[in-house]
Motif scaffolding. Structure first.
Motif, PDB file in Angstrom:
ATOM      1  N   PRO A  90       0.871  -0.977  -0.129  1.00 60.53           N
ATOM      2  CA  PRO A  90      -0.096  -0.260   0.139  1.00 60.53           C
ATOM      3  C   PRO A  90       0.802   1.213  -0.013  1.00 60.53           C
ATOM      4  O   PRO A  90       1.735   1.318   0.750  1.00 60.53           O
ATOM      5  CB  PRO A  90      -0.779  -0.290   1.411  1.00 60.53           C
ATOM      6  N   GLY A  91       0.412   2.100  -0.724  1.00 61.29           N
ATOM      7  CA  GLY A  91       0.990   3.669  -0.765  1.00 61.29           C
ATOM      8  C   GLY A  91       1.298   3.974  -2.357  1.00 61.29           C
ATOM      9  O   GLY A  91       2.120   3.079  -3.144  1.00 61.29           O
ATOM     10  N   VAL A  92       1.140   5.172  -2.786  1.00 59.31           N
ATOM     11  CA  VAL A  92       1.336   5.700  -4.191  1.00 59.31           C
ATOM     12  C   VAL A  92       2.816   5.452  -4.363  1.00 59.31           C
ATOM     13  O   VAL A  92       3.463   5.309  -5.557  1.00 59.31           O
ATOM     14  CB  VAL A  92       0.923   7.007  -4.243  1.00 59.31           C
ATOM     15  N   SER A  93       3.825   5.656  -3.187  1.00 56.43           N
ATOM     16  CA  SER A  93       5.324   5.482  -4.003  1.00 56.43           C
ATOM     17  C   SER A  93       5.523   4.139  -4.230  1.00 56.43           C
ATOM     18  O   SER A  93       6.315   4.097  -5.220  1.00 56.43           O
ATOM     19  CB  SER A  93       6.083   5.720  -2.433  1.00 56.43           C
ATOM     20  N   PHE A  94       5.090   2.898  -3.458  1.00 55.23           N
ATOM     21  CA  PHE A  94       5.513   1.725  -4.253  1.00 55.23           C
ATOM     22  C   PHE A  94       4.537   1.682  -5.439  1.00 55.23           C
ATOM     23  O   PHE A  94       5.422   1.122  -6.423  1.00 55.23           O
ATOM     24  CB  PHE A  94       4.643   0.867  -3.076  1.00 55.23           C
ATOM     25  N   ALA A  95       3.667   2.283  -5.772  1.00 57.66           N
ATOM     26  CA  ALA A  95       3.255   2.004  -7.079  1.00 57.66           C
ATOM     27  C   ALA A  95       3.886   2.908  -8.337  1.00 57.66           C
ATOM     28  O   ALA A  95       4.307   2.490  -9.201  1.00 57.66           O
ATOM     29  CB  ALA A  95       1.512   2.718  -7.102  1.00 57.66           C
ATOM     30  N   ARG A  96       4.432   4.232  -7.823  1.00 59.79           N
ATOM     31  CA  ARG A  96       5.252   4.681  -8.755  1.00 59.79           C
ATOM     32  C   ARG A  96       6.639   4.299  -8.984  1.00 59.79           C
ATOM     33  O   ARG A  96       7.171   3.968 -10.148  1.00 59.79           O
ATOM     34  CB  ARG A  96       5.522   6.085  -8.084  1.00 59.79           C
ATOM     35  N   ASN A  97       7.046   3.513  -8.026  1.00 59.56           N
ATOM     36  CA  ASN A  97       8.485   2.870  -8.051  1.00 59.56           C
ATOM     37  C   ASN A  97       7.983   1.567  -8.953  1.00 59.56           C
ATOM     38  O   ASN A  97       9.248   1.167  -9.723  1.00 59.56           O
ATOM     39  CB  ASN A  97       8.969   2.313  -6.845  1.00 59.56           C
ATOM     40  N   ASP A 203       7.554   6.160   2.963  1.00 57.99           N
ATOM     41  CA  ASP A 203       7.133   6.676   3.858  1.00 57.99           C
ATOM     42  C   ASP A 203       6.292   7.970   3.923  1.00 57.99           C
ATOM     43  O   ASP A 203       5.643   8.643   4.697  1.00 57.99           O
ATOM     44  CB  ASP A 203       8.179   7.090   5.024  1.00 57.99           C
ATOM     45  N   LEU A 204       6.144   8.385   2.760  1.00 61.91           N
ATOM     46  CA  LEU A 204       5.648   9.660   2.232  1.00 61.91           C
ATOM     47  C   LEU A 204       4.559   9.319   1.138  1.00 61.91           C
ATOM     48  O   LEU A 204       4.663   8.163   0.582  1.00 61.91           O
ATOM     49  CB  LEU A 204       6.391  10.571   1.663  1.00 61.91           C
ATOM     50  N   GLY A 205       3.668  10.029   0.887  1.00 55.85           N
ATOM     51  CA  GLY A 205       2.637   9.896  -0.117  1.00 55.85           C
ATOM     52  C   GLY A 205       1.303   9.254   0.268  1.00 55.85           C
ATOM     53  O   GLY A 205       1.471   8.772   1.514  1.00 55.85           O
ATOM     54  N   ARG A 206       0.305   9.372  -0.649  1.00 55.45           N
ATOM     55  CA  ARG A 206      -0.715   8.743  -0.199  1.00 55.45           C
ATOM     56  C   ARG A 206      -0.765   7.437  -0.011  1.00 55.45           C
ATOM     57  O   ARG A 206      -0.323   6.433  -0.586  1.00 55.45           O
ATOM     58  CB  ARG A 206      -1.967   8.866  -1.346  1.00 55.45           C
ATOM     59  N   LYS A 207      -1.437   6.844   0.987  1.00 58.00           N
ATOM     60  CA  LYS A 207      -1.776   5.473   1.272  1.00 58.00           C
ATOM     61  C   LYS A 207      -3.246   5.208   1.374  1.00 58.00           C
ATOM     62  O   LYS A 207      -3.930   5.750   2.546  1.00 58.00           O
ATOM     63  CB  LYS A 207      -1.094   5.048   2.589  1.00 58.00           C
ATOM     64  N   LEU A 212      -1.521  11.981   3.433  1.00 52.59           N
ATOM     65  CA  LEU A 212      -0.053  12.298   3.433  1.00 52.59           C
ATOM     66  C   LEU A 212       0.571  12.461   2.054  1.00 52.59           C
ATOM     67  O   LEU A 212      -0.199  11.969   1.115  1.00 52.59           O
ATOM     68  CB  LEU A 212       1.040  11.110   4.208  1.00 52.59           C
ATOM     69  N   THR A 213       1.613  13.577   1.799  1.00 51.72           N
ATOM     70  CA  THR A 213       1.957  13.648   0.339  1.00 51.72           C
ATOM     71  C   THR A 213       3.352  13.859   0.467  1.00 51.72           C
ATOM     72  O   THR A 213       4.070  13.197   1.167  1.00 51.72           O
ATOM     73  CB  THR A 213       1.268  15.137  -0.092  1.00 51.72           C
ATOM     74  N   ASN A 214       3.996  14.546  -0.641  1.00 51.67           N
ATOM     75  CA  ASN A 214       5.501  14.845  -0.839  1.00 51.67           C
ATOM     76  C   ASN A 214       6.215  13.574  -1.341  1.00 51.67           C
ATOM     77  O   ASN A 214       7.545  13.807  -1.365  1.00 51.67           O
ATOM     78  CB  ASN A 214       6.106  15.502   0.489  1.00 51.67           C
ATOM     79  N   GLU A 215       5.530  12.723  -1.939  1.00 52.11           N
ATOM     80  CA  GLU A 215       6.499  11.515  -2.571  1.00 52.11           C
ATOM     81  C   GLU A 215       7.131  12.008  -3.652  1.00 52.11           C
ATOM     82  O   GLU A 215       8.234  11.554  -4.079  1.00 52.11           O
ATOM     83  CB  GLU A 215       5.706  10.153  -2.755  1.00 52.11           C
ATOM     84  N   GLY A 216       6.700  13.360  -4.145  1.00 47.32           N
ATOM     85  CA  GLY A 216       7.392  13.919  -5.276  1.00 47.32           C
ATOM     86  C   GLY A 216       8.724  14.682  -4.889  1.00 47.32           C
ATOM     87  O   GLY A 216       9.258  15.248  -5.696  1.00 47.32           O
ATOM     88  N   ILE A 217       9.029  14.602  -3.720  1.00 45.76           N
ATOM     89  CA  ILE A 217      10.277  15.410  -3.239  1.00 45.76           C
ATOM     90  C   ILE A 217      11.520  14.716  -4.007  1.00 45.76           C
ATOM     91  O   ILE A 217      12.599  15.305  -3.989  1.00 45.76           O
ATOM     92  CB  ILE A 217      10.465  15.039  -1.743  1.00 45.76           C
ATOM     93  N   ILE A 218      11.239  13.537  -4.584  1.00 43.36           N
ATOM     94  CA  ILE A 218      12.214  12.926  -5.342  1.00 43.36           C
ATOM     95  C   ILE A 218      12.651  13.744  -6.639  1.00 43.36           C
ATOM     96  O   ILE A 218      14.038  13.784  -6.950  1.00 43.36           O
ATOM     97  CB  ILE A 218      12.034  11.423  -5.780  1.00 43.36           C
TER      98      ILE A 218
END
Length: 317
Positions: A90-97, A203-207, A212-218
């Motif tokens: 779960p988590g948009v960061s896992f999906a983006r990766n 640990d950031l981004g929507r779940k 939560l946000t900011n997964e785009g800090i990358i």
């Protein structure tokens, strides 16, 4: 983790770009997003003119699969592979990766499942890579709000639209972005090679339904390392503002979690954390009729909720 591939696609054809859509339990919106991508073209003079579409479903229920499978033939007839990938972590960061890992193209474009690409979106988004070559590493497009069947609320001023990930408004003409001019992950393209040794922070981004946000800090990492970012206002998507978000109380919650996200981000990267001196009577705040606020009063409460979220993050890991 299951992946479905298109029938009838020549795997030898070079994929110039991969469009990645991360989705979570919104099959109707995903279907509309996919329909907006039919007929989109890479354009330009790059090696290979083909593109693929990857749908990364972040729901264990796999409820996005039917929307993909019933459209695969239509895309295949246009020479566009449409693939479905289930990412259960779960988590948009896992999906983006996962989308980055699965992408075959040297260029990756993100569009969100609640967005629709406007005519010519993909060609305009990728055009700077073709025209300017290695001078461009990231391209950001513009996001226009779509209120669906509802009217835009009177209290929702133009300067509040970016709280809904819309209307960056940096310029009316295409140009390179300055250091502190940001963009959203929902409408951007970048060179896949920039992801080497990097990952969207899990640990950031929507779940799920969290804010939560900011997964785009990358992308800030990339830009700090010298990645040049180009802004193309004509590369436009429309973003549906969900009806349950068109109220001030949702906006307060959104801003609270933006404060949380920003402090967690600063801690992650060793950035200086902000300090505020303020006293809040929580009982009076709870009794405040938020839905009656507008103008500067609304802006003041937005800032307060942001600060409360920021302060609350001090005890979070």
């Amino acid at each position: 983790m299951p992946t479905t591939r298109n029938p009838g696609i020549d795997s030898a054809e070079e994929i110039a770009a991969s469009i990645v859509i991360c989705t979570y339990r919104r099959p109707e919106l995903l279907a509309a997003c996919l329909d907006s991508l039919i007929g989109q073209q890479v354009g330009g003079a790059s090696p290979g003119s083909a593109h693929e579409i990857l749908v990364i479903d972040n729901s264990a229920l796999a409820d996005g699969r039917p929307a993909v499978e019933c459209r695969q033939t239509a895309f295949a007839l246009r020479g566009v592979p449409l693939r479905y990938v289930l990412e259960e972590r779960p988590g948009v960061s896992f999906a983006r990766n996962r989308g980055v890992a699965e992408a075959a193209g040297a260029l990756i474009a993100f569009i969100d499942d609640d967005e629709r690409a406007c005519e010519g979106w993909l060609e305009r988004l990728l055009e700077p890579f073709h025209r300017l070559g290695d001078a461009v590493d990231i391209v950001a497009g513009e996001v226009e709000p779509d209120f669906g069947a509802l009217s835009r609320p009177d209290w929702l001023a133009d300067d509040m639209l970016h709280f809904f990930s819309c209307r960056w408004g940096w310029d009316s003409e295409s140009r390179f972005l300055h250091e502190k001019e940001w963009f959203g992950e929902g409408n951007c393209a970048f060179r896949k090679r920039l992801m080497a040794g990097r990952a969207f922070p899990s640990d950031l981004g929507r779940k799920g339904d969290g804010l939560l946000t900011n997964e785009g800090i990358i992308f800030m990492e990339m830009r700090s390392a010298g990645a040049a970012t180009y802004y193309v206002p004509a590369a436009t998507v429309s973003h549906l503002i969900h009806p349950d978000r068109l109220n001030r109380r949702w906006l307060m919650r959104r801003m609270f979690y933006q404060g949380v996200s920003n402090r967690l981000t600063q801690r992650r990267y060793g950035l200086e954390e902000q300090r505020w001196d303020f006293n809040v009577n929580m009982a009076k705040l709870a009794d405040l009729d938020v839905e009656s606020l507008e103008g500067e009063s609304l802006r003041a409460v937005i800032r307060l909720y942001y600060q409360l979220g920021y302060a609350a993050a001090s005890g979070m890991n």
